[in-house]
Design a protein around this motif. Structure first.
Motif, PDB file in Angstrom:
ATOM      1  N   VAL A  97      11.021   5.122  -8.114  1.00 39.24           N
ATOM      2  CA  VAL A  97       9.756   5.857  -8.159  1.00 39.24           C
ATOM      3  C   VAL A  97       9.952   7.232  -8.788  1.00 39.24           C
ATOM      4  O   VAL A  97       9.174   7.653  -9.661  1.00 39.24           O
ATOM      5  CB  VAL A  97       9.162   5.996  -6.735  1.00 39.24           C
ATOM      6  CG1 VAL A  97       7.982   6.962  -6.744  1.00 39.24           C
ATOM      7  CG2 VAL A  97       8.723   4.633  -6.212  1.00 39.24           C
ATOM      8  N   ALA A  98      10.993   7.937  -8.362  1.00 37.77           N
ATOM      9  CA  ALA A  98      11.247   9.274  -8.889  1.00 37.77           C
ATOM     10  C   ALA A  98      11.552   9.228 -10.381  1.00 37.77           C
ATOM     11  O   ALA A  98      11.085  10.075 -11.155  1.00 37.77           O
ATOM     12  CB  ALA A  98      12.394   9.927  -8.128  1.00 37.77           C
ATOM     13  N   ARG A  99      12.338   8.248 -10.796  1.00 37.48           N
ATOM     14  CA  ARG A  99      12.706   8.126 -12.215  1.00 37.48           C
ATOM     15  C   ARG A  99      11.476   7.889 -13.079  1.00 37.48           C
ATOM     16  O   ARG A  99      11.290   8.536 -14.120  1.00 37.48           O
ATOM     17  CB  ARG A  99      13.698   6.978 -12.392  1.00 37.48           C
ATOM     18  CG  ARG A  99      14.200   6.807 -13.834  1.00 37.48           C
ATOM     19  CD  ARG A  99      15.093   5.600 -13.971  1.00 37.48           C
ATOM     20  NE  ARG A  99      16.249   5.656 -13.099  1.00 37.48           N
ATOM     21  CZ  ARG A  99      16.443   4.885 -12.033  1.00 37.48           C
ATOM     22  NH1 ARG A  99      15.528   3.981 -11.700  1.00 37.48           N
ATOM     23  NH2 ARG A  99      17.526   5.007 -11.312  1.00 37.48           N
ATOM     24  N   VAL A 104      12.967  16.067 -15.628  1.00 37.47           N
ATOM     25  CA  VAL A 104      14.283  15.440 -15.577  1.00 37.47           C
ATOM     26  C   VAL A 104      14.448  14.816 -14.194  1.00 37.47           C
ATOM     27  O   VAL A 104      14.168  15.449 -13.174  1.00 37.47           O
ATOM     28  CB  VAL A 104      15.406  16.471 -15.816  1.00 37.47           C
ATOM     29  CG1 VAL A 104      16.778  15.877 -15.484  1.00 37.47           C
ATOM     30  CG2 VAL A 104      15.384  16.940 -17.265  1.00 37.47           C
ATOM     31  N   TYR A 105      14.887  13.574 -14.159  1.00 37.46           N
ATOM     32  CA  TYR A 105      15.119  12.899 -12.883  1.00 37.46           C
ATOM     33  C   TYR A 105      16.564  13.117 -12.449  1.00 37.46           C
ATOM     34  O   TYR A 105      17.497  12.886 -13.222  1.00 37.46           O
ATOM     35  CB  TYR A 105      14.844  11.404 -13.011  1.00 37.46           C
ATOM     36  CG  TYR A 105      15.407  10.608 -11.858  1.00 37.46           C
ATOM     37  CD1 TYR A 105      14.988  10.847 -10.549  1.00 37.46           C
ATOM     38  CD2 TYR A 105      16.386   9.636 -12.070  1.00 37.46           C
ATOM     39  CE1 TYR A 105      15.518  10.141  -9.496  1.00 37.46           C
ATOM     40  CE2 TYR A 105      16.918   8.921 -11.018  1.00 37.46           C
ATOM     41  CZ  TYR A 105      16.483   9.180  -9.731  1.00 37.46           C
ATOM     42  OH  TYR A 105      17.025   8.479  -8.682  1.00 37.46           O
ATOM     43  N   SER A 109      12.747  21.585 -15.153  1.00 36.67           N
ATOM     44  CA  SER A 109      11.852  20.955 -14.187  1.00 36.67           C
ATOM     45  C   SER A 109      12.436  19.608 -13.794  1.00 36.67           C
ATOM     46  O   SER A 109      12.751  18.785 -14.660  1.00 36.67           O
ATOM     47  CB  SER A 109      10.462  20.768 -14.788  1.00 36.67           C
ATOM     48  OG  SER A 109       9.817  22.013 -14.965  1.00 36.67           O
ATOM     49  N   VAL A 110      12.575  19.396 -12.486  1.00 31.62           N
ATOM     50  CA  VAL A 110      13.221  18.175 -12.016  1.00 31.62           C
ATOM     51  C   VAL A 110      12.419  17.494 -10.920  1.00 31.62           C
ATOM     52  O   VAL A 110      11.641  18.125 -10.197  1.00 31.62           O
ATOM     53  CB  VAL A 110      14.632  18.465 -11.464  1.00 31.62           C
ATOM     54  CG1 VAL A 110      15.520  19.105 -12.520  1.00 31.62           C
ATOM     55  CG2 VAL A 110      14.580  19.321 -10.199  1.00 31.62           C
ATOM     56  N   ILE A 111      12.636  16.181 -10.826  1.00 29.28           N
ATOM     57  CA  ILE A 111      12.274  15.435  -9.631  1.00 29.28           C
ATOM     58  C   ILE A 111      13.603  14.975  -9.072  1.00 29.28           C
ATOM     59  O   ILE A 111      14.341  14.225  -9.715  1.00 29.28           O
ATOM     60  CB  ILE A 111      11.364  14.235  -9.935  1.00 29.28           C
ATOM     61  CG1 ILE A 111      10.014  14.711 -10.476  1.00 29.28           C
ATOM     62  CG2 ILE A 111      11.158  13.410  -8.661  1.00 29.28           C
ATOM     63  CD1 ILE A 111       9.032  13.590 -10.752  1.00 29.28           C
ATOM     64  N   MET A 112      13.931  15.469  -7.889  1.00 23.65           N
ATOM     65  CA  MET A 112      15.224  15.197  -7.279  1.00 23.65           C
ATOM     66  C   MET A 112      15.014  14.410  -5.993  1.00 23.65           C
ATOM     67  O   MET A 112      14.205  14.787  -5.158  1.00 23.65           O
ATOM     68  CB  MET A 112      15.927  16.530  -6.989  1.00 23.65           C
ATOM     69  CG  MET A 112      17.364  16.417  -6.533  1.00 23.65           C
ATOM     70  SD  MET A 112      18.154  18.047  -6.277  1.00 23.65           S
ATOM     71  CE  MET A 112      18.277  18.651  -7.980  1.00 23.65           C
ATOM     72  N   ASP A 113      15.716  13.311  -5.854  1.00 25.58           N
ATOM     73  CA  ASP A 113      15.543  12.521  -4.641  1.00 25.58           C
ATOM     74  C   ASP A 113      16.841  12.419  -3.858  1.00 25.58           C
ATOM     75  O   ASP A 113      17.930  12.515  -4.420  1.00 25.58           O
ATOM     76  CB  ASP A 113      15.002  11.127  -4.958  1.00 25.58           C
ATOM     77  CG  ASP A 113      16.055  10.192  -5.527  1.00 25.58           C
ATOM     78  OD1 ASP A 113      16.370   9.192  -4.872  1.00 25.58           O
ATOM     79  OD2 ASP A 113      16.563  10.473  -6.633  1.00 25.58           O
TER      80      ASP A 113
END
Length: 226
Positions: A21-23, A32-33, A125-129
């Motif tokens: 989902v995050a990717r 950036v994931y 800017s990132v989405i980090m899980d």
């Protein structure tokens, strides 16, 4: 998209679909994931390859002195380099998953990897899980999501994922492993898995992958006014 740097933290239990989902959400939003679980899995892989006891914190801490973990992106896809070798394709086996849950509870390991994660988030800017992104790694993230699903749903999804990769998977074993990992992650003394007070709860048990991604993107856009 502005030049401002945004940080999105997605936490949740094993098998909840955070990585996928995050990717996909990151790709749609131009972020950036960062799969932090892969970073811990790399340490776990080093432990397994060197036949170090994953329950022995002192032994694992000693191994870190000769361990180098680096993130890099190729065409938007995260790759994990362990001592200069790309080990991305070796990180998703049940053995690595189990060892990762153990070593990630060690303070030495978490300190070793914390700055690596924060530095990436400072630059873009990132989405980090992960398990403690919103609570520990990026407590000031502008958006926090706690993504979860029932243990049964997660076990079914994980079996399907493993089988698609040609790996053997028995539902009962996978469900037991997930439940045991949930307990370890939620009850560890250091940075236990929990929902941050300001995180949005997103239960995907009844959602398809496409719906889960759509809802995640909607939450992020709404929170960031994008």
């Amino acid at each position: 998209m502005t030049d401002r740097i945004y940080n999105v933290a997605i936490d949740g239990p094993a098998g909840a679909g955070k990585s996928t989902v995050a990717r996909r959400a990151a790709a749609e939003l131009g972020f950036v994931y960062v799969d932090t679980g892969a970073i811990y899995r790399a340490v776990a892989l080093a432990v397994l390859d060197r036949k170090v006891d994953s329950t022995n914190e002192a032994a694992v801490a000693s191994l870190l002195k000769d361990t180098n973990v680096k993130l890099q992106w190729e065409q938007g896809v995260q790759h994990l380099l362990l001592n200069g070798v790309d080990v991305t394709d070796r990180l998703r086996s049940p053995e690595v998953s189990d060892a990762s849950s153990r070593v990630s509870a060690f303070s030495a390991v978490r300190r070793f990897l914390l700055e690596t994660q924060r530095e990436v988030a400072r630059q873009q800017s990132v989405i980090m899980d992960g398990r403690d992104i919103g609570t520990v790694v990026l407590p000031e993230a502008q958006v926090k999501i706690y993504l979860t699903a029932s243990a049964v749903t997660r076990a079914e999804r994980r079996c399907k994922e493993l089988r698609e990769k040609g790996l053997e998977a028995h539902y009962e074993d996978v469900l037991r492993d997930i439940e045991e990992r949930d307990y370890r992650d939620m009850h560890r003394a250091l940075a236990p898995l929990r929902q941050a007070e300001d995180a949005v709860l997103l239960d995907t048990s009844a959602l398809t992958l496409a719906q889960s991604i759509e809802e995640t993107v909607r939450i992020i856009r709404e929170k960031l006014a994008l």
